[in-house]
Write an enzyme that holds these catalytic residues in place. Structure first.
Site, short mmCIF file in Angstrom:
data_model
loop_
_atom_site.label_atom_id
_atom_site.label_comp_id
_atom_site.label_asym_id
_atom_site.label_seq_id
_atom_site.Cartn_x
_atom_site.Cartn_y
_atom_site.Cartn_z
N ASP A 142 0.81 -1.22 0.00
CA ASP A 142 0.00 0.00 0.00
C ASP A 142 0.84 1.27 0.00
OD1 ASP A 142 0.91 -0.42 2.61
OD2 ASP A 142 -1.06 -0.95 3.38
N GLU A 182 -9.62 -1.92 5.10
CA GLU A 182 -10.29 -1.63 6.36
C GLU A 182 -11.52 -2.52 6.52
OE1 GLU A 182 -8.56 -0.08 8.27
OE2 GLU A 182 -8.06 1.99 7.73
N HIS A 230 -7.28 -4.83 10.00
CA HIS A 230 -6.99 -4.69 8.57
C HIS A 230 -5.70 -5.40 8.16
CE1 HIS A 230 -4.77 -0.58 9.22
NE2 HIS A 230 -3.90 -1.55 9.22
N ASP A 274 -7.54 -2.64 14.05
CA ASP A 274 -8.93 -2.88 13.63
C ASP A 274 -9.05 -4.14 12.77
OD1 ASP A 274 -7.74 -2.10 11.25
OD2 ASP A 274 -9.09 -0.41 10.87
P1 PGA Z 1 2.08 -1.48 12.58
O1 PGA Z 1 0.92 -1.47 11.50
O2 PGA Z 1 3.02 -2.55 12.16
O3 PGA Z 1 2.70 -0.13 12.53
O4 PGA Z 1 1.42 -1.79 13.90
C1 PGA Z 1 0.36 -2.67 11.07
C2 PGA Z 1 -0.73 -2.40 10.07
O5 PGA Z 1 -1.39 -1.35 10.16
O6 PGA Z 1 -0.96 -3.25 9.20
#
Ligand code: PGA
Length: 255
Positions: free
Chosen positions: A67, A143, A138, A136
């Protein structure tokens, strides 16, 4: 899903790095899907170390990132292209021509997203997809309520994700509202998925993804449909798993 619980994030990242390194040694032109965020940093450090000290050649691999933020140029300090350059690509002998990150500045977004999917196909598909998980649930920036069949596209970030990621920006209001992300369908097409999660703040999302119902409310639960998904967690991220004794037992007795 195979759940591998390690005492620390360092141990878990090492295990995941060893698996990727073995695959690269077997197939030097491996196609790897990559993630950003805090979670994969130890994995990248470990692969960099193997590249420098253990002769792990990365010059033939191709990478596709999950992404990018819409509207951020590659040079922006919080862009994922820049993140990858600083934390991984620029520290190894990876061929920059074979590193792909969605372009947040693309003039025609739907066209760019279709071409991203085509590029993955033309490279032979993703062999190993590295994933983090959002608080959350994702994966990528898919999302909650993302279609489980979705492909690379733009997606509006939840307020929770924008808050979670504000630490990478100067001001919370600087976090873009929209991103480009591989879809859940794109992720499920990869031959193997390695999901990493560390820390107590991920425990609930990990338990919901691994043991909860398959639901677009927890996009990572879509990995239950994947034939070869491994989940590397530390003790804190494993704390809410009901079958944790079974996972340890399964790792111990697996052939
Ligand atoms: P993080 O993010 O590794 O910074 O916790 C993970 C994600 O949002 O997929």
């Amino acid at each position: 899903m195979e759940v591998i619980i390690q005492s620390t994030p360092e141990h878990a990242a090492h295990q995941a790095a060893v698996r990727i390194a073995q695959s690269i040694r077997r197939k030097p032109a491996l196609v790897i899907g990559l993630a950003t965020g805090s979670t994969p940093l130890r994995l990248y450090d470990e692969l960099v170390r193997m590249n420098r000290e253990e002769g792990l050649d990365l010059s033939q691999i191709t990478t596709f990132n999950l992404d990018e933020y819409l509207g951020l140029p590659a040079t922006h300090p919080a862009s994922y292209r820049r993140f990858m350059q600083e934390n991984f690509f620029g520290r190894t002998n990876i061929n920059p021509q074979r590193t792909f990150v969605p372009d947040g500045m693309a003039a025609d977004i739907p066209l760019h997203c279709r071409e991203y999917e085509e590029r993955i196909k033309a490279a032979g598909g993703i062999d190993i997809q590295v994933l983090g998980i959002g608080s959350d649930g994702h994966i990528g920036f898919n999302e909650p309520t993302s279609s489980l069949a979705s492909r690379t596209r733009d997606k509006v970030l939840t307020e929770q994700t924008r808050r979670d990621n504000a630490r990478f920006f100067q001001k919370p209001e600087d976090v873009p509202y929209v991103c480009l992300t591989m879809g859940i369908g794109t992720i499920l097409d990869s031959r193997q998925c390695l999901l990493l999660a560390f820390g107590a703040h991920k425990a609930e999302a990990v338990a919901a993804a691994v043991e909860g119902p398959l639901t677009s409310m927890i996009p990572a639960s879509a990995l239950q449909l994947h034939a070869d998904a491994k989940v590397y967690v530390d003790e804190a991220a494993a704390a809410r798993l009901k079958l944790r004794d079974y996972y340890d037992y399964a790792v111990k007795h697996s052939p």
